[in-house]
Scaffold this active site. Structure first.
Site, mmCIF file in Angstrom:
data_model
loop_
_atom_site.group_PDB
_atom_site.id
_atom_site.type_symbol
_atom_site.label_atom_id
_atom_site.label_comp_id
_atom_site.label_asym_id
_atom_site.label_seq_id
_atom_site.Cartn_x
_atom_site.Cartn_y
_atom_site.Cartn_z
ATOM 1 N N GLY A 97 3.163 -3.874 5.725
ATOM 2 C CA GLY A 97 3.698 -4.688 6.825
ATOM 3 C C GLY A 97 3.295 -6.145 6.729
ATOM 4 N N TYR A 98 3.492 -6.858 7.851
ATOM 5 C CA TYR A 98 3.370 -8.312 7.895
ATOM 6 C C TYR A 98 4.253 -8.880 6.790
ATOM 7 C CZ TYR A 98 1.428 -12.386 10.071
ATOM 8 O OH TYR A 98 1.302 -13.535 10.797
ATOM 9 N N LEU A 99 5.533 -8.512 6.892
ATOM 10 C CA LEU A 99 6.473 -8.681 5.786
ATOM 11 C C LEU A 99 6.815 -10.137 5.512
ATOM 12 C CD1 LEU A 99 8.927 -5.767 6.662
ATOM 13 C CD2 LEU A 99 6.913 -5.691 5.174
ATOM 14 N N GLN B 101 -1.418 -2.176 -9.826
ATOM 15 C CA GLN B 101 -0.918 -1.110 -8.956
ATOM 16 C C GLN B 101 0.346 -0.475 -9.542
ATOM 17 O OE1 GLN B 101 -0.943 -1.175 -4.482
ATOM 18 N NE2 GLN B 101 1.133 -1.896 -4.797
ATOM 19 N N SER C 156 1.859 -13.591 -0.035
ATOM 20 C CA SER C 156 0.971 -12.483 0.298
ATOM 21 C C SER C 156 0.761 -12.473 1.804
ATOM 22 C CB SER C 156 -0.382 -12.666 -0.403
ATOM 23 O OG SER C 156 -1.361 -11.841 0.207
ATOM 24 N N GLN D 91 -7.536 2.791 1.424
ATOM 25 C CA GLN D 91 -7.593 1.865 0.285
ATOM 26 C C GLN D 91 -8.420 0.624 0.569
ATOM 27 O OE1 GLN D 91 -3.195 1.522 0.397
ATOM 28 N NE2 GLN D 91 -3.506 -0.621 -0.126
ATOM 29 N N GLY E 105 8.619 -11.627 -0.357
ATOM 30 C CA GLY E 105 8.316 -10.713 -1.467
ATOM 31 C C GLY E 105 8.752 -9.296 -1.118
ATOM 32 N N HIS E 106 8.352 -8.836 0.084
ATOM 33 C CA HIS E 106 8.782 -7.510 0.538
ATOM 34 C C HIS E 106 10.309 -7.463 0.657
ATOM 35 C CE1 HIS E 106 4.680 -7.899 2.524
ATOM 36 N NE2 HIS E 106 4.520 -6.820 1.777
HETATM 37 P P1 AMP Z 1 1.654 -4.866 0.514
HETATM 38 O O1 AMP Z 1 2.322 -4.869 1.853
HETATM 39 O O2 AMP Z 1 0.851 -6.103 0.237
HETATM 40 O O3 AMP Z 1 0.934 -3.581 0.241
HETATM 41 O O4 AMP Z 1 2.828 -4.933 -0.549
HETATM 42 C C1 AMP Z 1 3.888 -4.002 -0.537
HETATM 43 C C2 AMP Z 1 4.721 -4.181 -1.769
HETATM 44 O O5 AMP Z 1 5.234 -5.520 -1.815
HETATM 45 C C3 AMP Z 1 3.904 -3.996 -3.056
HETATM 46 O O6 AMP Z 1 4.703 -3.316 -4.007
HETATM 47 C C4 AMP Z 1 3.624 -5.399 -3.475
HETATM 48 O O7 AMP Z 1 3.417 -5.550 -4.869
HETATM 49 C C5 AMP Z 1 4.899 -6.096 -3.052
HETATM 50 N N1 AMP Z 1 4.661 -7.539 -2.920
HETATM 51 C C6 AMP Z 1 3.674 -8.163 -2.224
HETATM 52 N N2 AMP Z 1 3.732 -9.503 -2.398
HETATM 53 C C7 AMP Z 1 4.790 -9.721 -3.233
HETATM 54 C C8 AMP Z 1 5.372 -10.900 -3.805
HETATM 55 N N3 AMP Z 1 4.883 -12.107 -3.563
HETATM 56 N N4 AMP Z 1 6.436 -10.745 -4.628
HETATM 57 C C9 AMP Z 1 6.948 -9.511 -4.897
HETATM 58 N N5 AMP Z 1 6.444 -8.378 -4.382
HETATM 59 C C10 AMP Z 1 5.376 -8.475 -3.568
#
Ligand code: AMP
Length: 295
Positions: free
Chosen positions: A36-38, A158, A190, A66, A41-42
């Site tokens: 979340g906190y999309l 990951q 991020s 985790q 990237g998401h």
């Molecule tokens: P998270 O919410 O941080 O666990 O990320 C969820 C998914 O989004 C994971 O597969 C991350 O690798 C991907 N993700 C996070 N940041 C980015 C980004 N800047 N660009 C592409 N994918 C991302």
């Protein structure tokens, strides 16, 4: 269309089954697991899934397994309303938002561990982190049973760990790695970027800037040790940067490249990855290079 919000495992299974029944054999399910906190990237993962599948399921779950005892589980940013808006704008059909109790109704006695690939990089500085990731992702895979699952290469280790887990366990899902989405100035997006003060945010640019120089440094003939020293020096030019690690590994096996050989002679892809703290915020970034790009 507003996505369907589902909080229960049983309801999610029913919705996905009903969807598959409607057009047997044709409707494929894409899955995007997140905390979340999309951000964009998401959104890029969701859009890719929407373009390749009949149904896209997004999950939002801040997974306590985790996070280490001194990490940011409690203060990890959360904003469900905004997340659902972004999910809708990106085309997700179902947003699965389980509670911790729904995902872990009783203490877990089962753990998924991917060995060796998790010994280095983030695995070394966050003990148990990838067990938590592999365990929750395998639970989610069993719940959603997707045809494809989308992961960002921002978290390249990951991706390697999840791809290996699905092969080792014969989980019938295609893992789709997706490129890192960046701010206009290069900072990798991020959810944790909101923690940065304006000064930290400015200095954090050193991560993408030093990684952008890596292909040139490799072309110059650097070995692994030389490259690591060069990157560290570049990052240390920013006084607020506190290096957790700078590592070079083969990809996706994450082994050490031969010490004496110039990296440009590598026959396998190379991952140059780093984790750096700015104040309380730990940021990661990486560049993945294929042999044709470093010769
Ligand atoms: P998270 O919410 O941080 O666990 O990320 C969820 C998914 O989004 C994971 O597969 C991350 O690798 C991907 N993700 C996070 N940041 C980015 C980004 N800047 N660009 C592409 N994918 C991302």
């Amino acid at each position: 269309m507003t996505p369907l919000i589902v909080r229960r495992v049983a309801e999610l299974r029913e919705e996905i089954e009903a969807f598959r029944r409607r057009q047997p054999g044709k409707q494929e399910v894409g899955f995007v697991p997140t905390m979340g906190y999309l951000h964009e990237g998401h959104a890029s993962l969701i859009r890719r899934s929407v373009s390749e599948n009949g149904l896209t399921v997004l999950s939002i779950f801040v997974n306590p397994l985790q996070f280490g005892p001194n990490e940011d589980f409690e203060r990890y940013p959360r904003d469900e309303r905004r997340d659902v808006e972004l999910a809708e704008a990106s085309g997700a059909d179902i947003v699965f938002i389980p509670s911790v109790e729904e995902m872990y109704p009783e203490p877990m006695r089962t753990k998924v561990t991917v060995s060796e690939l998790t010994d280095r990089l983030c695995g070394a500085s966050r003990p148990g982190h990838f067990d938590g990731v592999a365990t929750v992702v395998s639970k989610l895979f069993h719940i959603v049973q997707p045809d494809r699952a989308y992961f960002g290469l921002k978290d390249a280790q990951q991706v390697a760990v999840i791809a290996r887990m699905t092969r080792d366990l014969h989980i019938p899902v295609d893992i789709v790695p997706c490129p890192t989405v960046r701010e206009a100035d290069g900072l990798a997006l991020s959810s944790r970027n909101v923690y940065l003060s304006p000064e930290e945010r400015k200095q954090a640019l050193v991560l993408s800037q030093s990684l952008a120089q890596v292909p040139g440094w490799i072309e110059d003939g650097m070995t692994e040790a030389e490259l690591a020293v060069r990157i560290r020096g570049r990052i240390r030019s920013q006084p607020l940067a506190d290096i957790d690690y700078v590592e070079i590994a083969t990809y996706p096996d994450l082994t050490q490249p031969p010490a004496e050989r110039p990296l440009r002679e590598s026959e396998v892809p190379l991952l140059v990855a780093l984790a750096v703290r700015f104040g309380k915020t730990r940021l990661i970034d990486n560049v993945l290079l294929f042999p044709s790009e470093v010769k």
